[in-house]
Design a protein around this motif. Sequence first.
Motif, PDB file in Angstrom:
ATOM      1  N   GLN A 186      40.371  19.951 132.969  1.00 41.06           N
ATOM      2  CA  GLN A 186      41.040  20.834 133.927  1.00 41.06           C
ATOM      3  C   GLN A 186      40.747  22.307 133.633  1.00 41.06           C
ATOM      4  OE1 GLN A 186      45.272  20.428 133.711  1.00 41.06           O
ATOM      5  NE2 GLN A 186      45.645  22.112 135.131  1.00 41.06           N
ATOM      6  N   PHE A 187      40.836  22.670 132.361  1.00 39.26           N
ATOM      7  CA  PHE A 187      40.690  24.082 132.009  1.00 39.26           C
ATOM      8  C   PHE A 187      39.223  24.453 131.797  1.00 39.26           C
ATOM      9  CE2 PHE A 187      44.844  22.491 130.676  1.00 39.26           C
ATOM     10  CZ  PHE A 187      45.598  23.183 131.616  1.00 39.26           C
ATOM     11  N   SER A 227      47.086  18.034 123.863  1.00 36.80           N
ATOM     12  CA  SER A 227      47.035  18.282 125.306  1.00 36.80           C
ATOM     13  C   SER A 227      47.995  19.393 125.714  1.00 36.80           C
ATOM     14  CB  SER A 227      47.335  16.998 126.077  1.00 36.80           C
ATOM     15  OG  SER A 227      48.624  16.508 125.770  1.00 36.80           O
ATOM     16  N   THR A 228      49.073  19.562 124.954  1.00 46.49           N
ATOM     17  CA  THR A 228      50.021  20.636 125.277  1.00 46.49           C
ATOM     18  C   THR A 228      49.393  22.018 125.093  1.00 46.49           C
ATOM     19  OG1 THR A 228      51.902  19.235 124.622  1.00 46.49           O
ATOM     20  CG2 THR A 228      52.291  21.613 124.696  1.00 46.49           C
ATOM     21  N   GLU A 272      45.086  24.188 126.879  1.00 45.34           N
ATOM     22  CA  GLU A 272      44.867  25.305 127.805  1.00 45.34           C
ATOM     23  C   GLU A 272      44.734  26.613 127.018  1.00 45.34           C
ATOM     24  OE1 GLU A 272      47.896  25.995 130.753  1.00 45.34           O
ATOM     25  OE2 GLU A 272      46.677  27.503 131.785  1.00 45.34           O
TER      26      GLU A 272
END
Lengths: 277, 277
Positions: B67-68, B261-262, B265
């Motif tokens: 995603q990022f 995963s937290t 980003e």
Amino acid sequence: METKSENASFGGVQGVYAHASEATGTDMTFGLFLPEEARFGPVPILWYLSGLTCTHENAMTKAGAQQFAAEYGIAICFPDTSPRGEGVADDDSFDMGQGASYYVNSTQDPWAKHFRMWDYVTEELPRLIGQEFAVDLDRQAITGHSMGGHGALTIGMGLGSERFASISAFSPMCRTMDSDWGTRQLGLYLGDDREAWRKHDASEVMRERGFDGPVLVDTGTADQFWDKLKPGALAGAMADARQQGSFRLQPGYDHSYFFVSTFIEDHIRFHAEALYG
Amino acid sequence: METKSENASFGGVQGVYAHASEATGTDMTFGLFLPEEARFGPVPILWYLSGLTCTHENAMTKAGAQQFAAEYGIAICFPDTSPRGEGVADDDSFDMGQGASYYVNSTQDPWAKHFRMWDYVTEELPRLIGQEFAVDLDRQAITGHSMGGHGALTIGMGLGSERFASISAFSPMCRTMDSDWGTRQLGLYLGDDREAWRKHDASEVMRERGFDGPVLVDTGTADQFWDKLKPGALAGAMADARQQGSFRLQPGYDHSYFFVSTFIEDHIRFHAEALYG
């Protein structure tokens, strides 16, 4: 209820819990993400039903859902896809039996004894979660992937807008009464009377009842199981039924969690709008 | 090079490729995410080194990195964590041998024949990826988790800012020369001369060379492997070395991918700022 694990995740907690289920007569395991807001009071809940061969774990680790559930303050429950274990009937194929409940209450031997996933997902598990966690059962929504998309659509429309604010699905099985993923399985679980199958075919239920709320469906144009999913049947049924909602085909995407994770943000935002509406 | 799979993901492509490696003398598999921008020209690349027992697949499916990477237009490579297969030496414990290379070039029998992961990750694989994909080898950054965090730090500092714009790590092994995760393994891979171990201990390298660029380290305060990781050694070394960067302890988080995963980003944004300077 037994706590199998709890991990901090995006300010909330991703838990895994097990309990003895009355509905299935087996031990059942589920994942539950609670956002930080649940510390202060009940939060809305989104049900995520998974596909063939999955357990409670696949979406929990691969969909990337926690990030957006945290952002919108929504709990997500990831139930298992069937009863499991010794003494539970099974089939040699991956698309029947354990890991492949199709979310029905079976009426036929040898399946009827344990395969009562409709009751498990719609009655027993919500009750348990409402008792044990800070979840507001007056604000529920439902989604799922593949066989779980079929489950989300059939359960969502079956229980209607009194239960769910919104329904969505990723690459759902759309025509189980007439598909390599459905015809054999509904026959084994429910017997020869095809009338009993209809509530477990998303396109049939869409034509018959529809849903008094928004529906969002995403399927990839490169889905390798297109011929089994039959997206056209549901798209046609939605249009014919004048169902409010969106049926989207995403160019180049396939059936995998790389597809689900790409669009999970859209789905969670969609449900948040309905839940907080 | 063989394409094992390619899936559309966040507008780009998540691929898995295999090739016969000269460095390890085995077939090696790696994951590569290419963002949409790679269709139009070479993009920067972030290396993600994984931890014990992982393959190329774990972070690729569970870190939520695509995603990022898509948002910032960065490729991410997920190498395997060791050579594998019949004829490759192994050990009964999960933390030595296959799946546990510690990213060194082994000099000792029976490991030296195939366990040359330092060369594989720093030379052979970048060369292959530069030839086969739209990746700009003048803009590289490196990160990793646990044993892969150790790899990212030791390789990143070892090759320095001429190779990498930035280094980050999630819950890295920080003190391999003096830990249940490190002492035995470095002895088996590199022999009894502890001088040869020093370039494979992140805290030693931090004190000796540091890094002429930004460094970001995240570890959870509830990390269940704290005593093996020894975060304090690296935090102290960073401070003593006046290393530019951040060493962060995240309250309540553990060692799992729910932690990675937290914060992925943050890490990808951190590298993007360095890569696009």
